[in-house]
Design a protein around this motif. Structure first.
Motif, mmCIF file in Angstrom:
data_model
loop_
_atom_site.group_PDB
_atom_site.id
_atom_site.type_symbol
_atom_site.label_atom_id
_atom_site.label_comp_id
_atom_site.label_asym_id
_atom_site.label_seq_id
_atom_site.Cartn_x
_atom_site.Cartn_y
_atom_site.Cartn_z
ATOM 1 N N ALA A 10 0.815 -1.218 0.000
ATOM 2 C CA ALA A 10 0.000 0.000 0.000
ATOM 3 C C ALA A 10 0.851 1.273 0.000
ATOM 4 C CB ALA A 10 -0.951 0.000 1.188
ATOM 5 N N SER A 11 2.057 1.201 0.538
ATOM 6 C CA SER A 11 2.893 2.400 0.624
ATOM 7 C C SER A 11 3.451 2.830 -0.729
ATOM 8 C CB SER A 11 4.043 2.182 1.610
ATOM 9 O OG SER A 11 4.994 1.276 1.084
ATOM 10 N N ASN A 12 3.540 1.909 -1.685
ATOM 11 C CA ASN A 12 4.114 2.270 -2.983
ATOM 12 C C ASN A 12 3.266 1.795 -4.173
ATOM 13 O OD1 ASN A 12 4.661 -0.461 -2.938
ATOM 14 N ND2 ASN A 12 6.886 -0.239 -2.944
ATOM 15 N N VAL A 13 2.005 1.454 -3.920
ATOM 16 C CA VAL A 13 1.158 0.950 -4.999
ATOM 17 C C VAL A 13 0.923 2.008 -6.075
ATOM 18 C CG1 VAL A 13 -1.114 1.462 -3.985
ATOM 19 C CG2 VAL A 13 -0.836 -0.504 -5.525
ATOM 20 N N ALA A 14 0.945 3.293 -5.728
ATOM 21 C CA ALA A 14 0.764 4.341 -6.734
ATOM 22 C C ALA A 14 1.930 4.335 -7.730
ATOM 23 C CB ALA A 14 0.626 5.709 -6.076
ATOM 24 N N VAL A 15 3.122 4.107 -7.242
ATOM 25 C CA VAL A 15 4.301 4.015 -8.119
ATOM 26 C C VAL A 15 4.181 2.774 -8.998
ATOM 27 C CG1 VAL A 15 6.807 3.717 -8.172
ATOM 28 C CG2 VAL A 15 5.774 5.278 -6.518
ATOM 29 N N TRP A 16 3.773 1.656 -8.408
ATOM 30 C CA TRP A 16 3.565 0.404 -9.150
ATOM 31 C C TRP A 16 2.548 0.615 -10.266
ATOM 32 C CZ3 TRP A 16 5.482 -4.282 -9.979
ATOM 33 C CH2 TRP A 16 4.655 -5.340 -10.333
ATOM 34 N N ARG A 17 1.432 1.285 -9.944
ATOM 35 C CA ARG A 17 0.379 1.559 -10.927
ATOM 36 C C ARG A 17 0.935 2.388 -12.089
ATOM 37 N NH1 ARG A 17 -4.717 1.010 -10.071
ATOM 38 N NH2 ARG A 17 -4.506 1.200 -7.809
ATOM 39 N N ARG A 18 1.712 3.405 -11.762
ATOM 40 C CA ARG A 18 2.291 4.262 -12.800
ATOM 41 C C ARG A 18 3.261 3.487 -13.678
ATOM 42 N NH1 ARG A 18 6.935 6.922 -12.807
ATOM 43 N NH2 ARG A 18 7.158 6.796 -10.554
ATOM 44 N N LEU A 19 4.141 2.697 -13.074
ATOM 45 C CA LEU A 19 5.138 1.938 -13.835
ATOM 46 C C LEU A 19 4.485 0.893 -14.743
ATOM 47 C CD1 LEU A 19 7.885 1.470 -11.110
ATOM 48 C CD2 LEU A 19 7.903 3.051 -13.045
ATOM 49 N N VAL A 20 3.525 0.147 -14.221
ATOM 50 C CA VAL A 20 2.848 -0.862 -15.028
ATOM 51 C C VAL A 20 2.055 -0.185 -16.150
ATOM 52 C CG1 VAL A 20 1.090 -2.689 -15.017
ATOM 53 C CG2 VAL A 20 2.783 -2.575 -13.176
ATOM 54 N N GLY A 21 1.397 0.933 -15.829
ATOM 55 C CA GLY A 21 0.639 1.668 -16.838
ATOM 56 C C GLY A 21 1.518 2.213 -17.949
ATOM 57 N N GLU A 22 2.674 2.769 -17.573
ATOM 58 C CA GLU A 22 3.600 3.291 -18.575
ATOM 59 C C GLU A 22 4.147 2.176 -19.456
ATOM 60 O OE1 GLU A 22 6.537 5.523 -16.410
ATOM 61 O OE2 GLU A 22 5.155 7.192 -16.044
ATOM 62 N N ALA A 23 4.452 1.032 -18.864
ATOM 63 C CA ALA A 23 4.936 -0.107 -19.651
ATOM 64 C C ALA A 23 3.853 -0.582 -20.619
ATOM 65 C CB ALA A 23 5.378 -1.243 -18.734
ATOM 66 N N ALA A 24 2.623 -0.647 -20.147
ATOM 67 C CA ALA A 24 1.520 -1.078 -21.010
ATOM 68 C C ALA A 24 1.331 -0.109 -22.168
ATOM 69 C CB ALA A 24 0.233 -1.193 -20.196
ATOM 70 N N ALA A 25 1.490 1.169 -21.895
ATOM 71 C CA ALA A 25 1.283 2.186 -22.929
ATOM 72 C C ALA A 25 2.293 2.081 -24.065
ATOM 73 C CB ALA A 25 1.335 3.580 -22.310
ATOM 74 N N VAL A 26 3.496 1.598 -23.778
ATOM 75 C CA VAL A 26 4.519 1.492 -24.827
ATOM 76 C C VAL A 26 4.647 0.077 -25.387
ATOM 77 C CG1 VAL A 26 5.821 3.474 -23.986
ATOM 78 C CG2 VAL A 26 6.444 1.173 -23.213
ATOM 79 N N THR A 27 3.799 -0.843 -24.937
ATOM 80 C CA THR A 27 3.793 -2.192 -25.488
ATOM 81 C C THR A 27 3.032 -2.168 -26.805
ATOM 82 O OG1 THR A 27 3.845 -3.171 -23.281
ATOM 83 C CG2 THR A 27 3.162 -4.611 -25.089
ATOM 84 N N ALA A 28 3.664 -2.694 -27.846
ATOM 85 C CA ALA A 28 3.053 -2.700 -29.178
ATOM 86 C C ALA A 28 2.212 -3.950 -29.376
ATOM 87 C CB ALA A 28 4.143 -2.628 -30.243
ATOM 88 N N VAL A 29 1.132 -3.797 -30.104
ATOM 89 C CA VAL A 29 0.305 -4.944 -30.486
ATOM 90 C C VAL A 29 1.146 -5.815 -31.394
ATOM 91 C CG1 VAL A 29 -1.790 -5.597 -31.726
ATOM 92 C CG2 VAL A 29 -1.801 -3.581 -30.260
ATOM 93 N N PRO A 30 1.233 -7.093 -31.246
ATOM 94 C CA PRO A 30 0.382 -7.933 -30.420
ATOM 95 C C PRO A 30 0.921 -8.217 -29.030
ATOM 96 C CG PRO A 30 1.674 -9.334 -31.852
ATOM 97 C CD PRO A 30 2.055 -7.903 -32.162
ATOM 98 N N GLY A 31 2.044 -7.568 -28.637
ATOM 99 C CA GLY A 31 2.572 -7.795 -27.302
ATOM 100 C C GLY A 31 3.270 -9.135 -27.206
#
Length: 112
Positions: free
Chosen positions: A19-40
């Motif tokens: 819980a203390s760093n889940v916001a950072v985790w959310r941002r990092l996973v989201g940023e990685a997903a955003a730059v993943t190209a289809v079909p992944g």
């Protein structure tokens, strides 16, 4: 750490996610997903995590749904048996792909 392997993107995580760093985790996973190209796929390698709270799984489930809408599979990887048991115990196996190795998660995606 981010590593591209063909169209796949591999995120390797270390330390712990709670819980203390889940916001950072959310941002990092989201940023990685955003730059993943289809079909992944987008592969989140949690093998280096010492602890992964339920909130970390929640982030992966949310991002997995977003990825599916874009035609990308998000796969959680961990060789730690407890992580696989958690995925099944919480009922996440219908929402989140899980593999014990990166090679299994890559499937037919060639390693570069």
């Amino acid at each position: 750490m981010l590593e591209r392997s063909g169209s796949a993107l591999v995120v390797s995580a270390g330390g712990s996610v709670d819980a203390s760093n889940v916001a950072v985790w959310r941002r990092l996973v989201g940023e990685a997903a955003a730059v993943t190209a289809v079909p992944g796929p987008l592969i989140v390698d949690a093998s280096g995590l010492e602890f992964m709270a339920v909130c970390a799984f929640g982030v992966l489930i949310e991002e997995s749904a977003t990825c599916r809408r874009r035609g990308i599979e998000l796969c959680l990887v961990s060789g730690q048996p407890i992580v696989g048991r958690m995925v099944k115990a919480i009922g996440l196996d219908g929402e989140l792909s899980f593999c014990t190795t990166i090679d299994d998660a890559l499937g037919d995606t060639p390693r570069v």
